[in-house]
Design an enzyme around this catalytic site. Structure first.
Site, PDB file in Angstrom:
ATOM      1  N   GLY A   1      65.299  80.209  20.580  1.00  0.00           N
ATOM      2  CA  GLY A   1      65.231  78.803  20.955  1.00  0.00           C
ATOM      3  C   GLY A   1      66.531  78.405  21.628  1.00  0.00           C
TER       4      GLY A   1
ATOM      5  N   GLN B   1      73.190  72.774  24.252  1.00  0.00           N
ATOM      6  CA  GLN B   1      73.983  74.012  24.108  1.00  0.00           C
ATOM      7  C   GLN B   1      74.521  74.553  25.426  1.00  0.00           C
ATOM      8  OE1 GLN B   1      70.720  75.691  21.469  1.00  0.00           O
ATOM      9  NE2 GLN B   1      72.497  76.700  20.605  1.00  0.00           N
TER      10      GLN B   1
ATOM     11  N   CYS C   1      72.746  80.358  14.863  1.00  0.00           N
ATOM     12  CA  CYS C   1      72.784  79.490  16.030  1.00  0.00           C
ATOM     13  C   CYS C   1      73.678  80.130  17.090  1.00  0.00           C
ATOM     14  CB  CYS C   1      73.330  78.116  15.653  1.00  0.00           C
ATOM     15  SG  CYS C   1      73.368  76.955  17.024  1.00  0.00           S
TER      16      CYS C   1
ATOM     17  N   HIS D   1      65.283  72.940  14.275  1.00  0.00           N
ATOM     18  CA  HIS D   1      66.650  73.368  14.635  1.00  0.00           C
ATOM     19  C   HIS D   1      67.014  72.857  16.029  1.00  0.00           C
ATOM     20  CE1 HIS D   1      69.919  76.608  14.654  1.00  0.00           C
ATOM     21  NE2 HIS D   1      69.850  76.271  15.937  1.00  0.00           N
TER      22      HIS D   1
HETATM   23  O1  GNR Z   1      68.086  82.499  18.100  1.00  0.00           O
HETATM   24  C1  GNR Z   1      68.038  81.704  17.150  1.00  0.00           C
HETATM   25  N1  GNR Z   1      67.529  82.108  15.966  1.00  0.00           N
HETATM   26  C2  GNR Z   1      67.206  81.240  14.938  1.00  0.00           C
HETATM   27  C3  GNR Z   1      66.923  81.781  13.695  1.00  0.00           C
HETATM   28  C4  GNR Z   1      66.576  80.970  12.634  1.00  0.00           C
HETATM   29  C5  GNR Z   1      66.519  79.624  12.804  1.00  0.00           C
HETATM   30  C6  GNR Z   1      66.825  79.053  14.033  1.00  0.00           C
HETATM   31  C7  GNR Z   1      67.159  79.855  15.091  1.00  0.00           C
HETATM   32  S1  GNR Z   1      67.500  79.162  16.629  1.00  0.00           S
HETATM   33  C8  GNR Z   1      68.599  80.357  17.299  1.00  0.00           C
HETATM   34  C9  GNR Z   1      68.972  80.021  18.733  1.00  0.00           C
HETATM   35  C10 GNR Z   1      69.693  78.689  18.742  1.00  0.00           C
HETATM   36  O2  GNR Z   1      70.841  78.544  18.424  1.00  0.00           O
HETATM   37  N2  GNR Z   1      69.009  77.647  19.107  1.00  0.00           N
HETATM   38  O3  GNR Z   1      69.558  76.425  19.102  1.00  0.00           O
HETATM   39 NI    NI Z   2      71.139  76.485  17.595  1.00  0.00          NI
END
Ligand code: GNR
Ligand code: NI
Length: 188
Positions: free
Chosen positions: A46, A51, A97, A139
């Site tokens: 995601g 970001q 994240c 998230h």
């Molecule tokens: O790649 C991502 N993995 C993830 C794993 C568990 C819960 C949320 C995430 S989002 C993260 C990428 C990210 O920082 N998105 O904002």
């Molecule tokens: Ni994140």
């Protein structure tokens, strides 16, 4: 399309609330494409516009690979997403994240959510999700509100990680180095 640098803690822009887009036009679609390309390059499941230092309520997800290694890509793009319902029931999952590299911690969140948003064509859609999709939606929407997953963990753990990233940034400044970026952004 372009891979954009992902900003990391303690960059204050991660704490800004993003503004809604007036409509989903070509510029917003180009942003969605850049976010997807940046997310796949990282790699992540995601990414929120916040970001890449664009304060607009736009985000992308692709959880296909996460659930099945052999799955084909399933890019999803969202503008102005809103949680319109969240379950009383919660779940615990480890989160990470891209803006807080190499830190992982269990986070409690509603197990299921319903999200209203504009799709790539500017059409209003509603999506009910559970599992990793519900997790990721929450998230990313948090990012658009300037909220990070460490805001949902214990104060002791949060203070420790904030301090660590603060010190690393200070060291970089003292050594006159450019701000820390993810390795992916560096090679872009
Ligand atoms: O790649 C991502 N993995 C993830 C794993 C568990 C819960 C949320 C995430 S989002 C993260 C990428 C990210 O920082 N998105 O904002
Ligand atoms: Ni994140």
């Amino acid at each position: 399309m372009a891979v954009k640098p992902i900003i990391t803690l303690p960059d204050k822009r991660l704490r800004q609330r993003a503004a809604p887009v007036a409509r989903v036009d070509d510029e917003v679609r180009a942003l969605m494409d850049d976010l997807l390309e940046t997310m796949y390059a990282a790699p992540g499941i995601g990414l929120a516009a916040t970001q890449v230092a664009v304060p607009k309520r736009v985000m992308v997800l692709d959880i296909a690979k996460r659930e099945d290694e052999a799955a084909s890509p399933d890019p999803m793009a969202f503008a102005n997403p809103e949680i319109v319902w969240a379950s009383q029931e919660t779940s615990i999952r480890q989160e990470g994240c891209l803006s807080i590299p190499e830190f992982f911690e269990d986070v409690v969140r509603p197990a299921r959510v319903r999200v209203s948003y504009l799709d790539r064509d500017g059409k209003r859609q509603e999506l009910e999700a559970d599992g990793i999709l519900a997790r990721c939606l929450q998230h990313e929407i948090d990012h658009l509100d300037g909220v990070l997953f460490i805001d949902h963990i214990s104060r002791l753990k949060r203070d420790r990680i904030v301090k660590k990233f603060g010190k690393a940034a200070k060291r970089d400044i003292e050594e006159r180095k450019p701000p820390r970026r993810t390795a992916e952004a560096e090679s872009a």
